[in-house]
Design a protein around this motif. Structure first.
Motif, PDB file in Angstrom:
ATOM      1  N   MET A  36       8.288   3.174 -18.531  1.00  0.00           N
ATOM      2  CA  MET A  36       7.055   2.375 -18.624  1.00  0.00           C
ATOM      3  C   MET A  36       6.409   2.257 -17.245  1.00  0.00           C
ATOM      4  N   ARG A  37       5.098   2.472 -17.171  1.00  0.00           N
ATOM      5  CA  ARG A  37       4.404   2.476 -15.899  1.00  0.00           C
ATOM      6  C   ARG A  37       4.329   1.076 -15.304  1.00  0.00           C
ATOM      7  N   LYS A  38       4.592   0.974 -14.023  1.00  0.00           N
ATOM      8  CA  LYS A  38       4.562  -0.309 -13.336  1.00  0.00           C
ATOM      9  C   LYS A  38       3.116  -0.780 -13.170  1.00  0.00           C
ATOM     10  N   ILE A  39       2.862  -2.056 -13.499  1.00  0.00           N
ATOM     11  CA  ILE A  39       1.534  -2.648 -13.319  1.00  0.00           C
ATOM     12  C   ILE A  39       1.478  -3.247 -11.920  1.00  0.00           C
ATOM     13  N   LEU A  40       0.577  -2.727 -11.108  1.00  0.00           N
ATOM     14  CA  LEU A  40       0.501  -3.162  -9.711  1.00  0.00           C
ATOM     15  C   LEU A  40      -0.933  -3.567  -9.401  1.00  0.00           C
ATOM     16  N   VAL A  41      -1.121  -4.843  -9.118  1.00  0.00           N
ATOM     17  CA  VAL A  41      -2.453  -5.402  -8.891  1.00  0.00           C
ATOM     18  C   VAL A  41      -2.650  -5.677  -7.403  1.00  0.00           C
ATOM     19  N   ILE A  42      -3.786  -5.269  -6.879  1.00  0.00           N
ATOM     20  CA  ILE A  42      -4.128  -5.563  -5.484  1.00  0.00           C
ATOM     21  C   ILE A  42      -4.597  -7.016  -5.409  1.00  0.00           C
ATOM     22  N   LYS A  43      -3.789  -7.838  -4.800  1.00  0.00           N
ATOM     23  CA  LYS A  43      -4.099  -9.267  -4.718  1.00  0.00           C
ATOM     24  C   LYS A  43      -5.028  -9.583  -3.553  1.00  0.00           C
ATOM     25  N   ARG A  44      -4.787  -8.901  -2.422  1.00  0.00           N
ATOM     26  CA  ARG A  44      -5.543  -9.251  -1.216  1.00  0.00           C
ATOM     27  C   ARG A  44      -5.564  -8.066  -0.268  1.00  0.00           C
ATOM     28  N   GLY A  45      -6.692  -7.873   0.405  1.00  0.00           N
ATOM     29  CA  GLY A  45      -6.785  -6.886   1.462  1.00  0.00           C
ATOM     30  C   GLY A  45      -7.116  -7.564   2.776  1.00  0.00           C
ATOM     31  N   LEU A  46      -6.478  -7.142   3.847  1.00  0.00           N
ATOM     32  CA  LEU A  46      -6.740  -7.725   5.154  1.00  0.00           C
ATOM     33  C   LEU A  46      -6.570  -6.677   6.239  1.00  0.00           C
ATOM     34  N   SER A  47      -7.163  -6.943   7.386  1.00  0.00           N
ATOM     35  CA  SER A  47      -7.164  -5.977   8.474  1.00  0.00           C
ATOM     36  C   SER A  47      -6.244  -6.406   9.608  1.00  0.00           C
ATOM     37  N   SER A  48      -5.857  -5.422  10.421  1.00  0.00           N
ATOM     38  CA  SER A  48      -5.125  -5.672  11.661  1.00  0.00           C
ATOM     39  C   SER A  48      -5.725  -4.795  12.747  1.00  0.00           C
ATOM     40  N   ASP A  49      -5.872  -5.371  13.933  1.00  0.00           N
ATOM     41  CA  ASP A  49      -6.405  -4.668  15.103  1.00  0.00           C
ATOM     42  C   ASP A  49      -5.228  -4.282  15.991  1.00  0.00           C
ATOM     43  N   MET A  50      -4.867  -3.003  15.996  1.00  0.00           N
ATOM     44  CA  MET A  50      -3.698  -2.542  16.739  1.00  0.00           C
ATOM     45  C   MET A  50      -4.137  -1.545  17.805  1.00  0.00           C
ATOM     46  N   ARG A  51      -3.785  -1.841  19.059  1.00  0.00           N
ATOM     47  CA  ARG A  51      -4.207  -1.002  20.181  1.00  0.00           C
ATOM     48  C   ARG A  51      -2.997  -0.615  21.028  1.00  0.00           C
ATOM     49  N   PHE A  52      -3.091   0.571  21.610  1.00  0.00           N
ATOM     50  CA  PHE A  52      -1.959   1.128  22.335  1.00  0.00           C
ATOM     51  C   PHE A  52      -2.448   1.741  23.647  1.00  0.00           C
ATOM     52  N   ASP A  53      -1.991   1.197  24.755  1.00  0.00           N
ATOM     53  CA  ASP A  53      -2.333   1.766  26.055  1.00  0.00           C
ATOM     54  C   ASP A  53      -1.555   3.053  26.274  1.00  0.00           C
TER      55      ASP A  53
ATOM     56  N   TYR B 268     -14.577  -7.193   4.879  1.00  0.00           N
ATOM     57  CA  TYR B 268     -15.663  -7.322   3.906  1.00  0.00           C
ATOM     58  C   TYR B 268     -15.496  -6.332   2.754  1.00  0.00           C
ATOM     59  N   LEU B 269     -15.210  -5.082   3.054  1.00  0.00           N
ATOM     60  CA  LEU B 269     -15.189  -4.036   2.024  1.00  0.00           C
ATOM     61  C   LEU B 269     -14.068  -4.204   0.998  1.00  0.00           C
ATOM     62  N   VAL B 270     -12.960  -4.846   1.390  1.00  0.00           N
ATOM     63  CA  VAL B 270     -11.833  -4.954   0.459  1.00  0.00           C
ATOM     64  C   VAL B 270     -12.170  -5.768  -0.783  1.00  0.00           C
ATOM     65  N   LYS B 271     -13.263  -6.503  -0.756  1.00  0.00           N
ATOM     66  CA  LYS B 271     -13.641  -7.280  -1.955  1.00  0.00           C
ATOM     67  C   LYS B 271     -13.886  -6.360  -3.149  1.00  0.00           C
ATOM     68  N   HIS B 272     -14.232  -5.097  -2.873  1.00  0.00           N
ATOM     69  CA  HIS B 272     -14.508  -4.149  -3.950  1.00  0.00           C
ATOM     70  C   HIS B 272     -13.251  -3.757  -4.725  1.00  0.00           C
ATOM     71  N   ILE B 273     -12.087  -3.934  -4.128  1.00  0.00           N
ATOM     72  CA  ILE B 273     -10.855  -3.489  -4.791  1.00  0.00           C
ATOM     73  C   ILE B 273      -9.880  -4.622  -5.060  1.00  0.00           C
ATOM     74  N   GLU B 274     -10.104  -5.789  -4.508  1.00  0.00           N
ATOM     75  CA  GLU B 274      -9.214  -6.920  -4.786  1.00  0.00           C
ATOM     76  C   GLU B 274      -9.265  -7.280  -6.260  1.00  0.00           C
ATOM     77  N   GLY B 275      -8.104  -7.531  -6.841  1.00  0.00           N
ATOM     78  CA  GLY B 275      -7.995  -7.850  -8.250  1.00  0.00           C
ATOM     79  C   GLY B 275      -7.856  -6.645  -9.164  1.00  0.00           C
ATOM     80  N   ARG B 276      -7.927  -5.431  -8.597  1.00  0.00           N
ATOM     81  CA  ARG B 276      -7.854  -4.213  -9.399  1.00  0.00           C
ATOM     82  C   ARG B 276      -6.408  -3.738  -9.526  1.00  0.00           C
ATOM     83  N   GLU B 277      -6.066  -3.208 -10.702  1.00  0.00           N
ATOM     84  CA  GLU B 277      -4.762  -2.569 -10.912  1.00  0.00           C
ATOM     85  C   GLU B 277      -4.858  -1.144 -10.369  1.00  0.00           C
TER      86      GLU B 277
END
Length: 413
Positions: A1-18, A69-78
């Motif tokens: 049976m296929r696993k139901i996986l819902v995107i609950k939240r999207g968030l960003s991280s700012d990662m920098r490397f010298d 901002y853009l993650v609102k388009h996919i939040e809540g989607r399976e």
């Protein structure tokens, strides 16, 4: 049976490397800071989707704001429902009316789109418990094209054409699948960073050859062209006539300069000369290709499928360097790759992701699309920050086996 996986939240991280001691330097970025705008998709399980866009410094924060901002388009989607018609969702994100004036389809918005899109593909592969290359190569032509947005491509590559192209490759696919066992050939970019001394370049060439690399790249684009020619000769003499050499100008030459310097570099038998002039100037590249019979590699700074379409139609592009962390992610990369195949231009990606994602995409390109297995750029400077860093043995990328697209980063302070 296929696993139901819902995107609950999207968030960003700012990662920098010298970077240290001149690593990563080119004719534009003398003291670069490598940075990832990271999109993390949290779900109703422990699985997370991780997507990357690549930048070079302070602008990374702005890209992260756009991701949030853009993650609102996919939040809540399976995830399965989302990817079954992802091309439509992609178009809505790319054409969001609040952001479209800032592009369209370029700059900060396009980079943020790349991170969000890549996170979706990563999550999809993880829930299917497959590495991304395996997921993509197992998809039917119809399922694959459903993830693509053909807007503005209808005149050059239709949905049905793309499906036919993919279907036509199945007859010879078995022999190309051997690449999974043999490994994908790499080339070493880190031998010839712009700020390295001549002595350091020479040492690096020798070390790269000891590690099994037969292909390598030198950064050019100096204000004094004699420096470029001298260093190019050093690399050619050290590597030998049989080595595959590329020269990368990072857009530093005017057209007259490019014509003159490319004529001189041609004597050193380059596999390609990369980004010789402004990346948006299609006609200048056409004139250069007419003036000097030398292969041109383009695409590191080409932001979207439309400019790639123009370059591919122009006939001046010898190698397509589309980068999935600069254009709108894996979805747009695949569309551009399909058009490139139709136009008989091989895809040799630029690796703003340090090859983590593109090691999957070149396998897909070779197995499913029928692109030749030429080379994939290798830049080692961030490998210690990844949970599953690329593995290079005897100058070849070993095939990744972990689920996802190898984009998971370790905690970084």
């Amino acid at each position: 049976m296929r696993k139901i996986l819902v995107i609950k939240r999207g968030l960003s991280s700012d990662m920098r490397f010298d970077l240290k001691n001149g690593a990563g330097s080119d004719a534009v970025h003398v003291n670069p800071v490598y940075a990832y705008a990271v999109c993390k998709l949290q779900t109703n399980s422990t699985l997370e989707g991780i997507g990357l866009a690549f930048t070079l410094g302070a602008g990374n924060r702005i890209v992260c704001d756009a991701i949030d901002y853009l993650v609102k388009h996919i939040e809540g989607r399976e995830i399965h429902e989302l990817m079954a018609d992802f091309g439509s969702v992609y178009k809505k994100m790319a054409d969001d009316p609040n952001f479209r004036w800032l592009g369209p389809h370029k700059g900060v918005v396009q980079l943020a789109l790349a991170a969000v899109v890549n996170a979706c593909y990563d999550l999809w592969a993880k829930v299917e418990e497959m590495p991304l290359w395996k997921l993509l190569t197992d998809l039917s032509p119809e399922a694959l094209v459903n993830t693509l947005d053909f807007s503005y491509y209808e005149d050059i590559l239709t949905r049905s054409e793309a499906m036919q192209l993919l279907q036509s490759q199945k007859e010879t696919r078995l022999e190309r699948e051997l690449i999974v066992q043999t490994g994908y050939p790499g080339y070493d970019t880190s031998v010839g960073w712009f700020n390295y001394s001549d002595a350091q370049v020479l040492r690096n060439v020798q070390e790269a050859m000891e590690q099994g690399f037969t292909a390598m790249k030198l950064k050019v684009g100096s204000k004094n062209a004699e420096r470029d020619i001298r260093r190019a000769r050093i690399v050619r003499e050290a590597a030998g006539d049989d080595a595959t050499l590329m020269f990368d100008a990072n857009q530093q030459w005017t057209l007259p300069q490019a014509i003159e310097i490319c004529k001189q570099l041609k004597d050193l038998n380059p596999f390609w000369i990369e980004e010789p002039t402004h990346p948006d100037d299609v006609l200048a590249h056409v004139r250069l290709a007419e003036a000097v019979d030398v292969p041109l590699a383009l695409g590191e700074h080409v932001p979207n499928k439309i400019i790639f379409k123009n370059f591919l139609q122009s006939g001046c592009m010898s190698f397509n360097q589309v980068d999935a962390v600069r254009v709108g992610g894996v979805s747009e990369f695949i569309l551009i790759s399909l058009l490139s195949k139709k136009m008989n231009v091989p895809v040799v990606p630029h690796v703003g992701d340090m090859g983590q994602i593109h090691q999957h995409l070149v396998l897909f390109n070779h197995i499913s699309v029928g692109h030749p297995a030429l080379l994939l750029e290798h830049i080692p400077h961030l490998r210690d920050y990844f949970k599953f860093p690329v593995t290079i043995v005897d100058g070849k990328y070993l095939t990744p086996q972990e689920p996802g697209m190898s984009a998971d980063l370790l905690q970084h302070d």
